[in-house]
Scaffold this active site. Sequence first.
Site, short mmCIF file in Angstrom:
data_model
loop_
_atom_site.label_atom_id
_atom_site.label_comp_id
_atom_site.label_asym_id
_atom_site.label_seq_id
_atom_site.Cartn_x
_atom_site.Cartn_y
_atom_site.Cartn_z
CE1 TYR A 32 -6.64 -6.16 -6.47
CE2 TYR A 32 -6.39 -7.69 -4.63
CZ TYR A 32 -6.29 -6.59 -5.05
OH TYR A 32 -5.80 -5.31 -4.28
NE ARG B 16 -2.95 -3.33 -1.39
CZ ARG B 16 -2.41 -4.12 -0.78
NH1 ARG B 16 -1.36 -4.66 -0.42
NH2 ARG B 16 -3.40 -4.88 0.37
CE LYS C 13 -5.72 -0.70 5.19
NZ LYS C 13 -7.09 -0.98 4.75
CG HIS D 28 -5.98 -8.50 1.19
ND1 HIS D 28 -6.38 -8.86 0.08
CD2 HIS D 28 -5.88 -7.27 1.07
CE1 HIS D 28 -6.37 -7.58 -0.68
NE2 HIS D 28 -6.00 -6.65 -0.06
NE ARG E 100 -3.43 -2.15 2.74
CZ ARG E 100 -3.31 -3.33 3.33
NH1 ARG E 100 -1.89 -3.59 3.80
NH2 ARG E 100 -4.19 -4.43 3.55
CG HIS F 109 -5.16 0.76 -4.09
ND1 HIS F 109 -4.64 0.42 -2.87
CD2 HIS F 109 -6.28 0.10 -4.10
CE1 HIS F 109 -5.22 -0.58 -2.36
NE2 HIS F 109 -6.30 -0.99 -3.26
#
Length: 299
Positions: free
Chosen positions: A276, A244, A170, A267, A146, A241
């Site tokens: 995706y 990504r 994150k 994730h 990210r 992004h």
Amino acid sequence: MSKNIEKFIEYISKEKGYSLLTQKAYQGDLCDFESFCTQMQFVLEDVTYDIVRAWIVRLSQKGYNNRSINRKVTSLRSFYKWMQHLGLITINPLQLHRSLKVEKKLHLPFSREEVAKVRSLIEQNKDFSAFRDLLVVDLLYTLGIRRAELIALEMKDLNLDTKQVKVLGKGGKSRYVPMLPSLEKTLKSYIEHRQSLLGCNKVEGPLLLQDNGNKINEMFVYRLINSYFSVVTTKEKKSPHVLRHSFASHLIEAGADINSVKELLGHESLSTTQIYTRVNLQELKNVYQSAHPRGDKKK
């Protein structure tokens, strides 16, 4: 801005590890809602769902689309969940709220050819900026990280012996992503020029620097990617992004296991990664429409 909003922003910064950009977005949403509550003669702690709905109507009247409204309500939901957890309120006014319906829009990833063209474009120059810009593209595309993760990279996160990069994701969660030989080569070239810029063999601090030696920021990265890819593609979205997206889509397209891609992307849920597979399906449809004799060539 109320004390509770200040404490909440501090919480998502220090305990949740949210990026500065996300913190600013949350703060803006909450201050906007607080201002609305003041007009309605309510304090944040006494808000009911009727007040929330009135705010949503106001946002819609101002021209915000459902996607933007949902994002703002997410800020509100997190804030009230935090207040409820601390015992500042007994009932979360958003506990029964359902997100507004939005049309799912899949931004097509860059093609391998487009990424290659951007790399060639950057490689035409041999100054510090070019080596840095090339590294930014390679880090985003070969690691699938990210924008906030890219900016947070430190020199100490690189391990050229094990060929790994430590990525702070994150919520302060770290993961290790393998370093491809091409990335290793780009890294070594950049580090040499980074040392020249700083005038010393400094092996600490932020990895990526601006021309003045300061750490890069969110807008710097966005403008960098947008400017280069605007030269080589007509795709609507040209952002960090999307690189990504490209990383994940190209891996899945080549037969990579979706669970492995999930781990590389950091994730928590497999359903997030599965988007995706839908992107690749959309690309397949576009190719089919344009190539088949009975297809719609306008699509």
